[in-house]
Design a protein around this motif. Structure first.
Motif, PDB file in Angstrom:
ATOM      1  N   GLY A 183      76.334  10.300  76.654  1.00  0.00           N
ATOM      2  CA  GLY A 183      75.392   9.208  77.153  1.00  0.00           C
ATOM      3  C   GLY A 183      76.479   7.886  77.014  1.00  0.00           C
ATOM      4  N   VAL A 184      76.224   6.812  77.603  1.00  0.00           N
ATOM      5  CA  VAL A 184      77.006   5.472  77.782  1.00  0.00           C
ATOM      6  C   VAL A 184      75.826   4.317  77.423  1.00  0.00           C
ATOM      7  CG1 VAL A 184      78.369   3.915  79.108  1.00  0.00           C
ATOM      8  CG2 VAL A 184      78.637   6.430  79.105  1.00  0.00           C
ATOM      9  N   LEU A 185      76.123   3.647  76.444  1.00  0.00           N
ATOM     10  CA  LEU A 185      75.323   2.510  75.908  1.00  0.00           C
ATOM     11  C   LEU A 185      75.714   1.310  76.820  1.00  0.00           C
ATOM     12  CD1 LEU A 185      73.114   1.161  74.103  1.00  0.00           C
ATOM     13  CD2 LEU A 185      74.707   0.954  72.360  1.00  0.00           C
ATOM     14  N   VAL A 186      74.628   0.428  77.519  1.00  0.00           N
ATOM     15  CA  VAL A 186      75.113  -0.676  78.096  1.00  0.00           C
ATOM     16  C   VAL A 186      74.583  -1.831  77.181  1.00  0.00           C
ATOM     17  CG1 VAL A 186      74.713  -2.024  80.159  1.00  0.00           C
ATOM     18  CG2 VAL A 186      74.742   0.614  80.259  1.00  0.00           C
ATOM     19  N   PHE A 190      68.194   2.994  66.684  1.00  0.00           N
ATOM     20  CA  PHE A 190      68.118   4.461  66.381  1.00  0.00           C
ATOM     21  C   PHE A 190      66.748   4.896  66.523  1.00  0.00           C
ATOM     22  CE2 PHE A 190      72.047   3.727  63.932  1.00  0.00           C
ATOM     23  CZ  PHE A 190      72.749   4.740  64.165  1.00  0.00           C
ATOM     24  N   ALA A 191      65.787   4.045  66.348  1.00  0.00           N
ATOM     25  CA  ALA A 191      64.352   4.451  66.486  1.00  0.00           C
ATOM     26  C   ALA A 191      64.161   4.790  67.857  1.00  0.00           C
ATOM     27  CB  ALA A 191      63.244   3.675  65.853  1.00  0.00           C
ATOM     28  N   ARG A 192      64.555   3.926  68.941  1.00  0.00           N
ATOM     29  CA  ARG A 192      64.120   3.983  70.185  1.00  0.00           C
ATOM     30  C   ARG A 192      64.994   5.070  70.881  1.00  0.00           C
ATOM     31  NH1 ARG A 192      63.389  -2.300  71.183  1.00  0.00           N
ATOM     32  NH2 ARG A 192      61.555  -2.460  69.596  1.00  0.00           N
ATOM     33  N   SER A 193      66.302   5.444  70.480  1.00  0.00           N
ATOM     34  CA  SER A 193      67.018   6.386  70.795  1.00  0.00           C
ATOM     35  C   SER A 193      66.383   7.850  70.419  1.00  0.00           C
ATOM     36  CB  SER A 193      68.507   6.382  70.273  1.00  0.00           C
ATOM     37  OG  SER A 193      69.155   5.402  70.669  1.00  0.00           O
ATOM     38  N   ALA A 194      65.864   7.873  69.330  1.00  0.00           N
ATOM     39  CA  ALA A 194      64.945   9.067  69.204  1.00  0.00           C
ATOM     40  C   ALA A 194      63.746   9.375  69.942  1.00  0.00           C
ATOM     41  CB  ALA A 194      64.575   8.986  67.632  1.00  0.00           C
ATOM     42  N   GLU A 195      63.071   8.114  70.023  1.00  0.00           N
ATOM     43  CA  GLU A 195      61.948   8.240  70.863  1.00  0.00           C
ATOM     44  C   GLU A 195      62.032   8.712  72.329  1.00  0.00           C
ATOM     45  OE1 GLU A 195      58.239   5.136  72.416  1.00  0.00           O
ATOM     46  OE2 GLU A 195      59.859   4.475  71.212  1.00  0.00           O
ATOM     47  N   PHE A 213      67.145  10.958  72.860  1.00  0.00           N
ATOM     48  CA  PHE A 213      68.862  10.810  72.975  1.00  0.00           C
ATOM     49  C   PHE A 213      69.104  10.911  71.575  1.00  0.00           C
ATOM     50  CE2 PHE A 213      72.535   8.433  73.097  1.00  0.00           C
ATOM     51  CZ  PHE A 213      73.237   9.164  73.864  1.00  0.00           C
ATOM     52  N   ASP A 214      70.157  11.691  71.429  1.00  0.00           N
ATOM     53  CA  ASP A 214      70.990  11.965  70.279  1.00  0.00           C
ATOM     54  C   ASP A 214      72.212  10.868  70.029  1.00  0.00           C
ATOM     55  OD1 ASP A 214      72.370  12.625  67.773  1.00  0.00           O
ATOM     56  OD2 ASP A 214      72.462  14.611  68.403  1.00  0.00           O
ATOM     57  N   PRO A 215      71.967   9.812  69.198  1.00  0.00           N
ATOM     58  CA  PRO A 215      73.248   8.998  69.411  1.00  0.00           C
ATOM     59  C   PRO A 215      74.592   9.516  68.884  1.00  0.00           C
ATOM     60  CG  PRO A 215      71.419   7.985  68.001  1.00  0.00           C
ATOM     61  CD  PRO A 215      71.091   9.499  68.349  1.00  0.00           C
ATOM     62  N   ALA A 216      74.731  10.856  68.536  1.00  0.00           N
ATOM     63  CA  ALA A 216      75.716  11.448  68.094  1.00  0.00           C
ATOM     64  C   ALA A 216      76.529  11.886  69.485  1.00  0.00           C
ATOM     65  CB  ALA A 216      75.658  12.845  67.324  1.00  0.00           C
ATOM     66  N   ASN A 217      75.858  11.884  70.451  1.00  0.00           N
ATOM     67  CA  ASN A 217      76.379  12.078  71.781  1.00  0.00           C
ATOM     68  C   ASN A 217      76.813  10.854  72.778  1.00  0.00           C
ATOM     69  OD1 ASN A 217      76.028  14.903  71.324  1.00  0.00           O
ATOM     70  ND2 ASN A 217      73.860  14.816  72.241  1.00  0.00           N
ATOM     71  N   GLY A 277      76.362   1.930  61.656  1.00  0.00           N
ATOM     72  CA  GLY A 277      75.611   3.024  61.327  1.00  0.00           C
ATOM     73  C   GLY A 277      75.971   4.348  62.075  1.00  0.00           C
ATOM     74  N   LEU A 278      76.580   4.355  63.500  1.00  0.00           N
ATOM     75  CA  LEU A 278      77.126   5.430  63.933  1.00  0.00           C
ATOM     76  C   LEU A 278      78.289   5.941  63.204  1.00  0.00           C
ATOM     77  CD1 LEU A 278      76.795   4.086  67.747  1.00  0.00           C
ATOM     78  CD2 LEU A 278      75.739   5.942  66.674  1.00  0.00           C
ATOM     79  N   ALA A 279      79.184   5.046  62.726  1.00  0.00           N
ATOM     80  CA  ALA A 279      80.498   5.387  61.997  1.00  0.00           C
ATOM     81  C   ALA A 279      80.006   6.170  60.656  1.00  0.00           C
ATOM     82  CB  ALA A 279      81.188   4.269  61.482  1.00  0.00           C
ATOM     83  N   LYS A 280      78.756   5.896  59.895  1.00  0.00           N
ATOM     84  CA  LYS A 280      78.364   6.640  59.049  1.00  0.00           C
ATOM     85  C   LYS A 280      77.884   8.089  59.231  1.00  0.00           C
ATOM     86  CE  LYS A 280      76.669   2.699  56.275  1.00  0.00           C
ATOM     87  NZ  LYS A 280      75.564   2.273  55.690  1.00  0.00           N
TER      88      LYS A 280
END
Length: 268
Positions: free
Chosen positions: A29-32, A42-47, A50-54, A77-80
């Protein structure tokens, strides 16, 4: 056409904006924009599933803080998690935004310009200019393999010919419907702010959004999301009803809904 794209609006409004365009065939995915806190991202991505790792990249529409203030904390947070998406931003926005400047050196910040066609997460991302009182502002056309297309435009006072062309033939449409003209006129904002919102470098009204949607109705269009709705000069009901009336008058089957400030909206 293979329906591959999904649009996850994590937040939309004057207090913060973020949306993910996902290729559901790959999960990438691409974040706008990123004007929300790390917790909400992170909470709404999970809801949304969508996996932020992608997350392959972040594209920034313009420098106003409701679109950029979460960039640093979310990227940390993503870097961690070992995720390091590149951030694509116009050079003028880069120079005008302290949030973007603070990323320099620690994160991969790359140039983005109107007219660009970027390949991000396996999606072709076409950049077009919008009309807003920012150093530079833009919208995006996302094209996936197989012909699926999503259009994304917020923060513009008028719809330029360039924008209208870029948004044509999309299946998923995120379209600004910021304010009701009468509510803005009668509302609490000082007159200079009212004039700015209603200007050609402000925000689209419900009526302007409806006029643009009427031009964009086509056989491919399936989902319309009313974006960047003002909590002072609009309601969530008004833009949804105004845009839905355009669809109904045309006998078109597209679904219309509003995006929210504090709730996830996903369309596929």
């Amino acid at each position: 056409m293979e329906r591959r794209l999904a649009l996850h609006v994590l937040a939309s409004g004057s207090r913060g904006n973020a949306a993910v365009v996902e290729d559901t065939a790959t999960g990438a995915g691409v974040l706008v924009d990123c004007g929300i806190c790390k917790r909400d991202f992170f909470a709404r991505s999970a809801e949304a599933g969508f996996d932020p790792a992608n997350l392959a990249a972040i594209v920034v529409t313009h420098e106003h803080t409701d679109h950029t203030k979460g960039l640093g904390v979310v990227l940390r947070g993503l870097a961690k998690q070992g995720v390091a998406p590149a951030v694509y931003v116009d050079d003028a926005v880069r120079a005008a935004s302290s949030e973007v400047v603070s990323l320099e050196g620690a994160h991969d910040v790359r140039a983005l310009h109107a007219g660009d066609a970027l390949s991000l997460a396996g999606i072709s991302v076409h950049v077009f200019r919008t009309s807003h009182d920012a150093a530079a502002s833009c919208g995006f056309r996302f094209e996936a393999a197989g012909g699926d297309v999503a259009g994304f435009m917020t923060d513009t006072g008028v719809v330029t010919g360039e924008a209208d062309e870029a948004l044509s033939g999309v299946r998923l449409l995120a379209l600004e419907s910021n304010h009701d003209v009468q509510m803005l006129a009668d509302g609490p904002y000082p007159y200079p702010v009212k004039r700015r919102v209603a200007s050609e470098v402000g925000h689209l009204s419900n009526v302007q959004a409806a006029e643009e949607l009427e031009r964009l109705l086509c056989g491919e269009l399936e989902q319309v999301v009313a974006m960047h709705i003002s909590q002072n000069n609009n309601t969530y009901r008004l833009p949804a009803e105004t845009l839905a009336s355009v669809v109904a008058r045309a006998g078109h089957p597209a679904c219309v809904q509003a995006a929210f400030q504090d709730l996830l909206v996903s369309v596929r």
